[in-house]
Design a protein around this motif. Structure first.
Motif, PDB file in Angstrom:
ATOM      1  N   CYS A 160      47.057 -10.056 -38.740  1.00  0.00           N
ATOM      2  CA  CYS A 160      46.803 -10.821 -37.525  1.00  0.00           C
ATOM      3  C   CYS A 160      46.838  -9.773 -36.428  1.00  0.00           C
ATOM      4  O   CYS A 160      47.841  -9.093 -36.247  1.00  0.00           O
ATOM      5  N   HIS A 204      51.217 -17.422 -39.959  1.00  0.00           N
ATOM      6  CA  HIS A 204      50.048 -17.433 -39.071  1.00  0.00           C
ATOM      7  C   HIS A 204      48.806 -17.015 -39.866  1.00  0.00           C
ATOM      8  O   HIS A 204      48.902 -16.704 -41.043  1.00  0.00           O
ATOM      9  N   HIS A 251      45.662 -14.791 -41.033  1.00  0.00           N
ATOM     10  CA  HIS A 251      45.281 -13.393 -41.231  1.00  0.00           C
ATOM     11  C   HIS A 251      43.774 -13.303 -41.444  1.00  0.00           C
ATOM     12  O   HIS A 251      43.119 -14.298 -41.725  1.00  0.00           O
TER      13      HIS A 251
HETATM   14 ZN   LIG Z   1      50.951 -11.515 -40.308  1.00  0.00          ZN
END
Ligand SMILES: [Zn+2]
Length: 233
Positions: A146, A118, A120
């Motif tokens: 995140c 994902h 950051h």
């Molecule tokens: Zn992460």
């Protein structure tokens, strides 16, 4: 009379125990304070210290850890890993938002982490190892985050921040546990001795923390064993 005493003692014990439980839950290191509606980010000191561990682990060239620069080489590496929980002790949420939103003021700071799968925020934190007199031994890498709500420390309900719409609700904490890729300092080859582990957050000052009453830097001492002796996982 004896029975009553025992009964009272038991009642007292129950009262003390339950009071203790309540006290523990509400006794936070960093209670929410009036920060003009702004977040104030800090690190959970207890979890940082209690979860710290040194392990030897194998990394190959195809692994995301090596490619992300979370280890300085391939093969067996010695890593010092720990939990980082970023607590928001301000009375305002940290709102980072959605990277896909072109009006997001933090759009330039998002990058994709292959280890985590994902996006950051870059340059949010740095993990370092220092000698006891403060000389940098391992610069460490800049761990991205995140931002999401993991635990409640104080205050009200979560506003539901997650990796898609990032943030930390006022009074909540965002947990990075030690098993996550990069949640460590690569201490391969560091001689035996006592050192300081330091974590700094909001490194580039991207986020406005208002009065910023709570620290953005945490340090603790650690003993590093002889690099010739293998440490058990
Ligand atoms: Zn992460």
């Amino acid at each position: 009379m004896k029975q009553i005493t025992v009964g009272l003692a038991l009642l007292l014990l129950v009262l003390l125990t339950s009071q203790h439980a309540v006290a523990q839950r509400s006794s936070v290191d960093y209670p929410v304070y009036d920060n003009g509606g702004k977040p104030d980010l800090t690190i959970d000191p207890k979890r940082f210290v209690s979860q710290m561990a040194i392990i030897d682990r194998y990394f190959d060239a195809a692994g995301c850890e090596f490619q992300e620069g979370a280890v300085g080489g391939t093969g067996y590496r010695r890593i010092l890993r720990f939990d980082t929980v970023v607590i928001n002790g301000g009375d305002g949420d940290l709102i980072v938002g959605d990277r896909a939103d072109p009006t997001n003021p933090y759009a330039a700071y998002f990058y994709f982490s292959p280890c985590h799968g994902h996006y950051h925020i870059r340059d949010f934190s740095v993990y370092e190892l220092l000698t006891l007199d403060g000389t940098l031994v391992v610069a460490g890498h800049k761990q991205g985050f995140c931002f999401e709500d993991s635990f409640k420390y104080d205050g009200g309900k979560s506003h539901g921040y997650d990796c898609a719409y990032q943030g930390i609700t006022s009074g909540w904490g965002d947990w990075y546990y030690k098993q996550l890729g990069g949640q460590w300092i690569d201490i391969t080859g560091v001689p035996e001795g006592d050192y300081i582990v330091r974590v700094t957050i909001n490194l580039a000052g991207i986020f406005d923390e208002g009065a910023n009453r709570y620290p953005n830097v945490i340090e603790t001492r650690i003993h590093v064993p002889d690099p010739r002796n293998k440490v058990s996982n």
